[in-house]
Design a protein around this motif. Structure first.
Motif, PDB file in Angstrom:
ATOM      1  N   HIS A 151      -7.087  17.280 -30.771  1.00 28.19           N
ATOM      2  CA  HIS A 151      -7.899  16.418 -29.898  1.00 28.19           C
ATOM      3  C   HIS A 151      -7.467  16.480 -28.432  1.00 28.19           C
ATOM      4  O   HIS A 151      -7.785  15.589 -27.654  1.00 28.19           O
ATOM      5  CB  HIS A 151      -7.896  14.961 -30.386  1.00 28.19           C
ATOM      6  CG  HIS A 151      -8.420  14.788 -31.782  1.00 28.19           C
ATOM      7  ND1 HIS A 151      -8.992  13.614 -32.215  1.00 28.19           N
ATOM      8  CD2 HIS A 151      -8.492  15.630 -32.839  1.00 28.19           C
ATOM      9  CE1 HIS A 151      -9.371  13.742 -33.482  1.00 28.19           C
ATOM     10  NE2 HIS A 151      -9.065  14.962 -33.888  1.00 28.19           N
ATOM     11  N   HIS A 188      -9.907  25.507 -37.813  1.00 29.46           N
ATOM     12  CA  HIS A 188      -9.666  24.126 -37.374  1.00 29.46           C
ATOM     13  C   HIS A 188      -8.213  23.937 -36.950  1.00 29.46           C
ATOM     14  O   HIS A 188      -7.932  23.369 -35.897  1.00 29.46           O
ATOM     15  CB  HIS A 188     -10.029  23.151 -38.488  1.00 29.46           C
ATOM     16  CG  HIS A 188      -9.824  21.712 -38.105  1.00 29.46           C
ATOM     17  ND1 HIS A 188     -10.663  21.061 -37.223  1.00 29.46           N
ATOM     18  CD2 HIS A 188      -8.865  20.802 -38.437  1.00 29.46           C
ATOM     19  CE1 HIS A 188     -10.245  19.808 -37.053  1.00 29.46           C
ATOM     20  NE2 HIS A 188      -9.148  19.624 -37.764  1.00 29.46           N
ATOM     21  N   ASP A 200     -13.980  18.191 -33.769  1.00 33.62           N
ATOM     22  CA  ASP A 200     -13.467  16.840 -34.015  1.00 33.62           C
ATOM     23  C   ASP A 200     -14.451  15.751 -33.553  1.00 33.62           C
ATOM     24  O   ASP A 200     -14.126  14.923 -32.695  1.00 33.62           O
ATOM     25  CB  ASP A 200     -12.080  16.696 -33.375  1.00 33.62           C
ATOM     26  CG  ASP A 200     -11.071  17.618 -34.061  1.00 33.62           C
ATOM     27  OD1 ASP A 200     -10.447  17.188 -35.040  1.00 33.62           O
ATOM     28  OD2 ASP A 200     -10.969  18.804 -33.651  1.00 33.62           O
ATOM     29  N   HIS A 219      -8.365  20.139 -33.897  1.00 36.29           N
ATOM     30  CA  HIS A 219      -7.405  19.352 -34.687  1.00 36.29           C
ATOM     31  C   HIS A 219      -6.481  18.452 -33.877  1.00 36.29           C
ATOM     32  O   HIS A 219      -6.138  17.365 -34.320  1.00 36.29           O
ATOM     33  CB  HIS A 219      -6.585  20.279 -35.593  1.00 36.29           C
ATOM     34  CG  HIS A 219      -5.758  19.578 -36.632  1.00 36.29           C
ATOM     35  ND1 HIS A 219      -6.229  18.521 -37.384  1.00 36.29           N
ATOM     36  CD2 HIS A 219      -4.478  19.799 -37.057  1.00 36.29           C
ATOM     37  CE1 HIS A 219      -5.267  18.124 -38.220  1.00 36.29           C
ATOM     38  NE2 HIS A 219      -4.209  18.869 -38.033  1.00 36.29           N
ATOM     39  N   HIS A 262     -15.724  13.502 -35.663  1.00 34.40           N
ATOM     40  CA  HIS A 262     -15.238  12.295 -36.332  1.00 34.40           C
ATOM     41  C   HIS A 262     -16.267  11.170 -36.397  1.00 34.40           C
ATOM     42  O   HIS A 262     -15.986  10.024 -35.981  1.00 34.40           O
ATOM     43  CB  HIS A 262     -13.926  11.818 -35.695  1.00 34.40           C
ATOM     44  CG  HIS A 262     -12.743  12.647 -36.130  1.00 34.40           C
ATOM     45  ND1 HIS A 262     -12.341  12.746 -37.436  1.00 34.40           N
ATOM     46  CD2 HIS A 262     -11.909  13.453 -35.422  1.00 34.40           C
ATOM     47  CE1 HIS A 262     -11.296  13.551 -37.526  1.00 34.40           C
ATOM     48  NE2 HIS A 262     -11.027  14.014 -36.323  1.00 34.40           N
ATOM     49  N   ASP A 284     -13.727  18.675 -38.708  1.00 31.03           N
ATOM     50  CA  ASP A 284     -13.456  17.233 -38.615  1.00 31.03           C
ATOM     51  C   ASP A 284     -14.724  16.513 -38.152  1.00 31.03           C
ATOM     52  O   ASP A 284     -14.773  15.915 -37.067  1.00 31.03           O
ATOM     53  CB  ASP A 284     -12.249  16.924 -37.732  1.00 31.03           C
ATOM     54  CG  ASP A 284     -10.960  16.834 -38.543  1.00 31.03           C
ATOM     55  OD1 ASP A 284     -10.989  17.183 -39.745  1.00 31.03           O
ATOM     56  OD2 ASP A 284      -9.919  16.409 -37.997  1.00 31.03           O
TER      57      ASP A 284
HETATM   58 FE   LIG Z   1      -9.501  15.647 -36.054  1.00 33.55          FE
END
Ligand SMILES: [Fe+2]
Length: 255
Positions: free
Chosen positions: A172, A132, A8, A170, A10, A37
């Motif tokens: 966090h 994920h 993640d 996923h 991002h 992610d």
């Molecule tokens: Fe995410």
């Protein structure tokens, strides 16, 4: 084997750079994998992909990656109120407009799961399974409050056995639990933590012949203020900057 697991990200390049620098400086891991992610919410989707490509970091597709790659109608993200829903759509539209053709191709080529065999596939030994979300969809949130039964079914569907590690992201929020000798590890988030700690998170997993796997959660300081200011200077909603600074605790949009 000692694996560094990063998830993640991002599109938060400063957070990714700091985590990769921390991994390199410590020099105590053999391989780095990401758990998806890679894009969304921050202004560096293409730069993050270039950095992962350059460093040869393999990994799996998160919901943000597969929805952007396939032009899906939304990012498959959860939201808790109307403003959060609106922000989620703005981030998704922004990301789709700003990813390069190369980035989109990279995201579309990511596998759904990766199986690692730390002592080699030529002998019996533990597996490390990377996804994920869960075994069926990368949009399923495997949160810490999931029941033992839920996790046992997930492990069975993945083909995991005692001594194996199932790692995912996923949500966090990092956590670790063992059920029936199978280790469930949520790796937390590099670029958008939601557990109240703004620092970038990753996991080091040590696993090999015999003995229990050792799981270490690490946090790394990075230029969160620089990242937040870059978000504020971009056409992304400034709520995402407050979110980073507060480790996901900001509810600026709710007032
Ligand atoms: Fe995410």
């Amino acid at each position: 084997m000692r694996y560094a697991l990063i998830s993640d990200i991002h599109a938060n390049l400063p957070a990714l750079d700091s985590v990769l620098e921390d991994i390199a400086t410590r020099g105590d891991t053999d391989a780095v994998y990401h758990l998806g992610d890679l894009v969304g919410y921050a202004p560096w989707p293409n730069e993050v992909i270039r950095r992962l490509s350059r460093d040869g970091v393999a990994g799996v597709a998160g919901n943000y990656d597969s929805t952007v790659a396939t032009d899906y109608k939304h990012c498959g993200c959860r939201y808790e109120d109307p403003r959060q829903e609106e922000l989620s759509h703005i981030s998704y539209a922004w990301t789709r407009e700003n990813v390069s053709a190369d980035t989109k191709r990279f995201l579309g080529a990511l596998p759904f799961r990766i199986d690692l065999r730390p002592v080699g596939g030529h002998v019996a030994g533990p597996s490390v399974i990377l996804v994920h979300g869960n075994q069926l969809l990368n949009t399923v949130y495997v949160t810490e409050d999931r029941s033992d039964d839920f996790l046992a079914k997930m492990a069975s569907a993945l083909g995991a056995r005692g001594g194996d590690v199932v790692a995912f992201g996923h949500t966090h929020k990092p956590w670790h639990r063992t059920i029936g000798g199978i280790h469930f590890v949520n790796t937390g988030s590099v670029g958008r933590p939601k557990d109240g700690d703004w620092r970038a998170g990753y996991v080091v997993l040590e696993i090999g012949d015999g003995g229990d796997p050792v799981i270490e959660f690490r946090r790394v300081e990075y230029d969160v203020d620089g990242a937040a200011r870059a978000i504020e200077a971009s056409t992304l909603p400034s709520e995402f900057a407050a979110y980073l600074r507060s480790g996901g605790q900001s509810t600026a949009w709710a007032v």
